[in-house]
Design a protein around this motif. Sequence first.
Motif, PDB file in Angstrom:
ATOM      1  N   ALA A 169     -19.231 -14.529 -23.658  1.00 40.07           N
ATOM      2  CA  ALA A 169     -17.910 -14.748 -24.263  1.00 40.07           C
ATOM      3  C   ALA A 169     -17.025 -15.614 -23.375  1.00 40.07           C
ATOM      4  CB  ALA A 169     -17.233 -13.401 -24.517  1.00 40.07           C
ATOM      5  N   ASP A 170     -16.205 -16.461 -24.018  1.00 39.74           N
ATOM      6  CA  ASP A 170     -15.179 -17.255 -23.329  1.00 39.74           C
ATOM      7  C   ASP A 170     -13.875 -16.468 -23.335  1.00 39.74           C
ATOM      8  OD1 ASP A 170     -16.978 -19.360 -23.064  1.00 39.74           O
ATOM      9  OD2 ASP A 170     -16.462 -20.169 -25.048  1.00 39.74           O
ATOM     10  N   PHE A 171     -13.185 -16.409 -22.186  1.00 37.73           N
ATOM     11  CA  PHE A 171     -11.948 -15.640 -22.064  1.00 37.73           C
ATOM     12  C   PHE A 171     -10.723 -16.547 -22.206  1.00 37.73           C
ATOM     13  CE2 PHE A 171     -14.909 -12.577 -20.697  1.00 37.73           C
ATOM     14  CZ  PHE A 171     -14.292 -11.329 -20.674  1.00 37.73           C
ATOM     15  N   TYR A 172      -9.731 -16.052 -22.945  1.00 33.15           N
ATOM     16  CA  TYR A 172      -8.479 -16.786 -23.147  1.00 33.15           C
ATOM     17  C   TYR A 172      -7.299 -15.886 -22.788  1.00 33.15           C
ATOM     18  CZ  TYR A 172     -11.024 -20.244 -25.971  1.00 33.15           C
ATOM     19  OH  TYR A 172     -11.884 -21.216 -26.408  1.00 33.15           O
ATOM     20  N   LEU A 173      -6.205 -16.508 -22.308  1.00 32.04           N
ATOM     21  CA  LEU A 173      -4.942 -15.792 -22.131  1.00 32.04           C
ATOM     22  C   LEU A 173      -4.098 -16.017 -23.373  1.00 32.04           C
ATOM     23  CD1 LEU A 173      -4.125 -16.883 -18.464  1.00 32.04           C
ATOM     24  CD2 LEU A 173      -5.194 -14.754 -19.213  1.00 32.04           C
ATOM     25  N   VAL A 174      -3.477 -14.951 -23.861  1.00 31.27           N
ATOM     26  CA  VAL A 174      -2.598 -15.037 -25.038  1.00 31.27           C
ATOM     27  C   VAL A 174      -1.171 -15.160 -24.509  1.00 31.27           C
ATOM     28  CG1 VAL A 174      -1.909 -13.932 -27.190  1.00 31.27           C
ATOM     29  CG2 VAL A 174      -4.195 -13.513 -26.273  1.00 31.27           C
ATOM     30  N   ASN A 175      -0.488 -16.259 -24.850  1.00 26.98           N
ATOM     31  CA  ASN A 175       0.878 -16.492 -24.364  1.00 26.98           C
ATOM     32  C   ASN A 175       1.873 -16.438 -25.527  1.00 26.98           C
ATOM     33  OD1 ASN A 175      -0.402 -17.408 -21.852  1.00 26.98           O
ATOM     34  ND2 ASN A 175      -0.936 -19.213 -23.063  1.00 26.98           N
ATOM     35  N   GLY A 176       3.106 -16.005 -25.224  1.00 27.59           N
ATOM     36  CA  GLY A 176       4.190 -16.065 -26.217  1.00 27.59           C
ATOM     37  C   GLY A 176       4.155 -14.981 -27.272  1.00 27.59           C
ATOM     38  N   LEU A 177       3.508 -13.869 -26.979  1.00 29.37           N
ATOM     39  CA  LEU A 177       3.451 -12.757 -27.932  1.00 29.37           C
ATOM     40  C   LEU A 177       4.580 -11.781 -27.585  1.00 29.37           C
ATOM     41  CD1 LEU A 177       1.605 -11.881 -30.252  1.00 29.37           C
ATOM     42  CD2 LEU A 177       0.228 -10.630 -28.618  1.00 29.37           C
ATOM     43  N   ILE A 178       5.482 -11.534 -28.536  1.00 26.20           N
ATOM     44  CA  ILE A 178       6.648 -10.681 -28.253  1.00 26.20           C
ATOM     45  C   ILE A 178       6.661  -9.489 -29.194  1.00 26.20           C
ATOM     46  CG2 ILE A 178       9.176 -10.575 -28.169  1.00 26.20           C
ATOM     47  CD1 ILE A 178       9.078 -13.651 -27.628  1.00 26.20           C
ATOM     48  N   LEU A 179       6.782  -8.296 -28.623  1.00 27.48           N
ATOM     49  CA  LEU A 179       6.888  -7.073 -29.416  1.00 27.48           C
ATOM     50  C   LEU A 179       8.366  -6.697 -29.492  1.00 27.48           C
ATOM     51  CD1 LEU A 179       5.149  -4.932 -30.876  1.00 27.48           C
ATOM     52  CD2 LEU A 179       5.189  -3.606 -28.785  1.00 27.48           C
ATOM     53  N   GLU A 180       8.923  -6.716 -30.707  1.00 26.03           N
ATOM     54  CA  GLU A 180      10.335  -6.374 -30.906  1.00 26.03           C
ATOM     55  C   GLU A 180      10.410  -5.016 -31.586  1.00 26.03           C
ATOM     56  OE1 GLU A 180      12.103  -9.462 -33.222  1.00 26.03           O
ATOM     57  OE2 GLU A 180      11.515 -11.055 -31.836  1.00 26.03           O
ATOM     58  N   SER A 181      11.124  -4.087 -30.975  1.00 22.96           N
ATOM     59  CA  SER A 181      11.280  -2.776 -31.607  1.00 22.96           C
ATOM     60  C   SER A 181      12.766  -2.446 -31.749  1.00 22.96           C
ATOM     61  CB  SER A 181      10.556  -1.685 -30.817  1.00 22.96           C
ATOM     62  OG  SER A 181      11.086  -1.599 -29.518  1.00 22.96           O
ATOM     63  N   ARG A 182      13.077  -1.789 -32.859  1.00 25.33           N
ATOM     64  CA  ARG A 182      14.462  -1.375 -33.133  1.00 25.33           C
ATOM     65  C   ARG A 182      14.465   0.071 -33.610  1.00 25.33           C
ATOM     66  NH1 ARG A 182      13.832  -6.490 -35.200  1.00 25.33           N
ATOM     67  NH2 ARG A 182      15.215  -8.093 -34.398  1.00 25.33           N
ATOM     68  N   LYS A 183      15.491   0.812 -33.152  1.00 25.74           N
ATOM     69  CA  LYS A 183      15.590   2.225 -33.498  1.00 25.74           C
ATOM     70  C   LYS A 183      17.015   2.516 -33.941  1.00 25.74           C
ATOM     71  CE  LYS A 183      14.909   5.160 -30.064  1.00 25.74           C
ATOM     72  NZ  LYS A 183      14.185   5.922 -29.033  1.00 25.74           N
ATOM     73  N   ARG A 184      17.146   3.114 -35.134  1.00 23.89           N
ATOM     74  CA  ARG A 184      18.486   3.410 -35.665  1.00 23.89           C
ATOM     75  C   ARG A 184      18.681   4.912 -35.855  1.00 23.89           C
ATOM     76  NH1 ARG A 184      18.892  -0.469 -40.830  1.00 23.89           N
ATOM     77  NH2 ARG A 184      20.615   0.925 -41.350  1.00 23.89           N
ATOM     78  N   ARG A 185      19.940   5.354 -35.641  1.00 27.56           N
ATOM     79  CA  ARG A 185      20.199   6.786 -35.818  1.00 27.56           C
ATOM     80  C   ARG A 185      21.617   7.074 -36.325  1.00 27.56           C
ATOM     81  NH1 ARG A 185      19.290   8.724 -29.601  1.00 27.56           N
ATOM     82  NH2 ARG A 185      17.173   8.623 -30.421  1.00 27.56           N
ATOM     83  N   GLU A 186      22.194   6.123 -37.071  1.00 24.88           N
ATOM     84  CA  GLU A 186      23.557   6.359 -37.581  1.00 24.88           C
ATOM     85  C   GLU A 186      23.618   7.494 -38.604  1.00 24.88           C
ATOM     86  OE1 GLU A 186      21.867   2.827 -39.950  1.00 24.88           O
ATOM     87  OE2 GLU A 186      21.974   3.397 -37.846  1.00 24.88           O
TER      88      GLU A 186
END
Length: 389
Positions: free
Chosen positions: A207-224
């Motif tokens: 297998a050829d190995f690659y780096l994954v760049n620019g991946l962003i996990l955005e999480s939001r939590k609401r409790r009003e």
Amino acid sequence: MLGNKECAHLLLAHNAPVKVKNAQGWSPLAEAISYGDRQMITALLRKLKQQSRESVEEKRPRLLNALKELGDFYLELHWDFQSWVPLLSRILPSDACKIYKQGINIRLDTTLIDFTDMKCQRGDLSFIFNGDAPPSESFVVLDNEQKVYQRIHHEESEMETEEEVDILMSSDIYSATLSTKSITFTRAQTGWLFREDKTERVGNFLADFYLVNGLILESRKRREHLSEEDILRNKAIMESLSKGGSLMEQNFEPVRRQSLPPPPPNTITWEEYMSAESGKAPHLGRELVCKENKKTFKATIAVSQDFPLGIESLLNVLEVIAPFKHFNKLREFVQMKLPAGFPVKLDIPVFPTITATVTFQEFRYGEFEESIFTIPDDYKEDPSRFPDL
């Protein structure tokens, strides 16, 4: 958001899609929970489940044809969960999964029953998909320790729906999105003095190995929509789970929730709303109490040109077993535009603090005993064995 119930019920009556989300990742169900009208939350939840069932049934003929064309095989993959949170990695599980595919039948064996942010439940489980059976009977899960089985996609009882509404009304509203807009792949390098592209064996495959760049996990939590009492209670439950406790030990019973008083009338005009910048519409409804978290996700992926299975074939198999939560995450990740070849090893975010490394360790074509795709005679049906399925 504005409490226009008649409009919402009219849209539902005409099968408007309930799964849609706005630019912030909130669905109509999330906004209904925030507003707090119990009748509206129940109506949206029922329609969401109905549309999910219809979507599965709609895809079924295409899926069965794809499985028919695929050779019969055995596939083994390994999950390793890690976290950057101190001590959390020590309690995270790993899991070896075995997948058998014959004709239009699939069996998945696993030792991980359930896995949420701070809780894992172990066991000896088999998911069986029988393509010849009617849709309502085609998917079962076996608990091989207790010798019981449960059918998945069963119609929920009134009581189960009401209890789910109670839990939704007393919990944080959560949204997590994996932003892949700016994603790029670069070849991983190896060596100190003389750098060269990293190529290694993963299982039986080069297998050829690659780096994954620019991946962003955005999480939001609401409790009003939550009271101070709700917040303290939820915190106590999470603390107990993190120490290895269970909901049963705490006598956790959802309390029957009443509708909340509606929020103050909204003062935003139609013109203001429509002229707002795209993706930044003014918030209507109850005033937001929201926490946001963005985490840049560093990942590696190894792709092999030798793997006998293609990506499309894998996606079809994963679509069948998607009710198993972390397999759905794997399916979503594999659907991204990956480098050419088959991803024999990859890192995927399953929660904001937790990453899974998935390794495809073994693949072989073969035939199997028909009995492994059937429910053993000595197993008894237990419709409530797995309440989350």
